[in-house]
Design a protein around this motif. Structure first.
Motif, PDB file in Angstrom:
ATOM      1  N   ILE A   1       0.842  -1.198   0.000  1.00 33.88           N
ATOM      2  CA  ILE A   1       0.000   0.000   0.000  1.00 33.88           C
ATOM      3  C   ILE A   1       0.877   1.248   0.000  1.00 33.88           C
ATOM      4  N   ALA A   2       1.892   1.268   0.845  1.00 29.65           N
ATOM      5  CA  ALA A   2       2.789   2.422   0.914  1.00 29.65           C
ATOM      6  C   ALA A   2       3.506   2.643  -0.424  1.00 29.65           C
ATOM      7  N   ALA A   3       3.877   1.563  -1.098  1.00 25.65           N
ATOM      8  CA  ALA A   3       4.590   1.684  -2.377  1.00 25.65           C
ATOM      9  C   ALA A   3       3.728   2.356  -3.450  1.00 25.65           C
ATOM     10  N   PHE A   4       2.419   2.143  -3.398  1.00 24.63           N
ATOM     11  CA  PHE A   4       1.526   2.748  -4.387  1.00 24.63           C
ATOM     12  C   PHE A   4       1.046   4.141  -3.983  1.00 24.63           C
ATOM     13  N   ALA A   5       1.174   4.494  -2.705  1.00 23.33           N
ATOM     14  CA  ALA A   5       0.791   5.823  -2.208  1.00 23.33           C
ATOM     15  C   ALA A   5      -0.606   6.248  -2.690  1.00 23.33           C
ATOM     16  N   PRO A   6      -1.633   5.462  -2.366  1.00 22.48           N
ATOM     17  CA  PRO A   6      -2.975   5.786  -2.855  1.00 22.48           C
ATOM     18  C   PRO A   6      -3.614   6.949  -2.099  1.00 22.48           C
ATOM     19  N   GLY A   7      -4.645   7.528  -2.711  1.00 19.79           N
ATOM     20  CA  GLY A   7      -5.426   8.559  -2.038  1.00 19.79           C
ATOM     21  C   GLY A   7      -6.345   7.946  -1.001  1.00 19.79           C
ATOM     22  N   THR A   8      -6.954   6.785  -1.345  1.00 17.44           N
ATOM     23  CA  THR A   8      -7.848   6.092  -0.409  1.00 17.44           C
ATOM     24  C   THR A   8      -7.579   4.594  -0.463  1.00 17.44           C
ATOM     25  N   VAL A   9      -7.886   3.940   0.655  1.00 16.63           N
ATOM     26  CA  VAL A   9      -7.692   2.490   0.782  1.00 16.63           C
ATOM     27  C   VAL A   9      -8.918   1.894   1.450  1.00 16.63           C
ATOM     28  N   SER A  10      -9.408   0.809   0.891  1.00 16.31           N
ATOM     29  CA  SER A  10     -10.458   0.014   1.526  1.00 16.31           C
ATOM     30  C   SER A  10      -9.887  -1.368   1.783  1.00 16.31           C
ATOM     31  N   ARG A  11      -9.861  -1.774   3.054  1.00 16.61           N
ATOM     32  CA  ARG A  11      -9.261  -3.065   3.436  1.00 16.61           C
ATOM     33  C   ARG A  11     -10.334  -4.042   3.870  1.00 16.61           C
ATOM     34  N   GLN A  12     -10.051  -5.322   3.604  1.00 17.80           N
ATOM     35  CA  GLN A  12     -10.911  -6.391   4.056  1.00 17.80           C
ATOM     36  C   GLN A  12     -10.025  -7.521   4.587  1.00 17.80           C
ATOM     37  N   GLN A  13     -10.598  -8.346   5.488  1.00 16.13           N
ATOM     38  CA  GLN A  13      -9.854  -9.506   5.950  1.00 16.13           C
ATOM     39  C   GLN A  13     -10.805 -10.647   6.278  1.00 16.13           C
ATOM     40  N   TRP A  14     -10.327 -11.855   6.033  1.00 12.26           N
ATOM     41  CA  TRP A  14     -11.084 -13.065   6.347  1.00 12.26           C
ATOM     42  C   TRP A  14     -10.169 -14.041   7.031  1.00 12.26           C
ATOM     43  N   LEU A  15     -10.686 -14.682   8.080  1.00 16.39           N
ATOM     44  CA  LEU A  15      -9.990 -15.803   8.700  1.00 16.39           C
ATOM     45  C   LEU A  15     -10.495 -17.033   7.980  1.00 16.39           C
ATOM     46  N   ARG A  16      -9.587 -17.837   7.467  1.00 19.10           N
ATOM     47  CA  ARG A  16      -9.982 -19.001   6.677  1.00 19.10           C
ATOM     48  C   ARG A  16      -9.596 -20.289   7.390  1.00 19.10           C
ATOM     49  N   GLY A  17     -10.329 -21.318   7.065  1.00 20.75           N
ATOM     50  CA  GLY A  17     -10.041 -22.650   7.615  1.00 20.75           C
ATOM     51  C   GLY A  17     -10.887 -22.970   8.740  1.00 20.75           C
TER      52      GLY A  17
END
Length: 121
Positions: free
Chosen positions: A105-121
């Motif tokens: 994310i830091a490498a792309f330096a975006p204006g906005t970020v939307s994050r998601q996460q899932w625990l799998r298994g």
């Protein structure tokens, strides 16, 4: 088979940023982020779409010993999607996955970020 799956949708990325259109630059950034996070890259593939006109995006994948990271760029939209999945079978790699996603994310330096996460298994 427990694991953590993280994704991020980036908007407002400068389309002129090399990572958006240059497969070699994206490969270096992904490799550096993987190593810095303490994960083990075992193979990579970067594919650029369309003509080499500076406007065509990239799909890149790094196969990890722990699972994978995928990057998709759309310079014409100033957008990037990131996908990081790590297995936690032999040990908890969750913090490493988060560090990898944060570095990309830091490498792309975006204006906005939307994050998601899932625990799998």
């Amino acid at each position: 088979m427990k694991g953590l799956h993280l994704t991020a949708d980036l908007r407002g990325v400068d389309p002129g940023r090399l990572l958006m259109t240059d497969t070699a630059a994206l490969a270096v950034a992904c490799g550096d982020a993987v190593r810095t996070a303490g994960l083990s890259g075992v193979a990579e593939l970067m594919h650029r779409f369309g003509p080499a006109d500076g406007q065509s995006g990239i799909t890149g994948v790094v196969l990890l010993a722990e699972s994978h990271v995928a990057v998709h760029t759309w310079p014409e939209l100033g957008a990037v999607t990131l996908d990081v999945y790590v297995c936690n079978y032999g040990g908890d790699n969750s913090m490493k996955a988060r560090a990898l996603l944060d570095a990309l994310i830091a490498a792309f330096a975006p204006g906005t970020v939307s994050r998601q996460q899932w625990l799998r298994g």
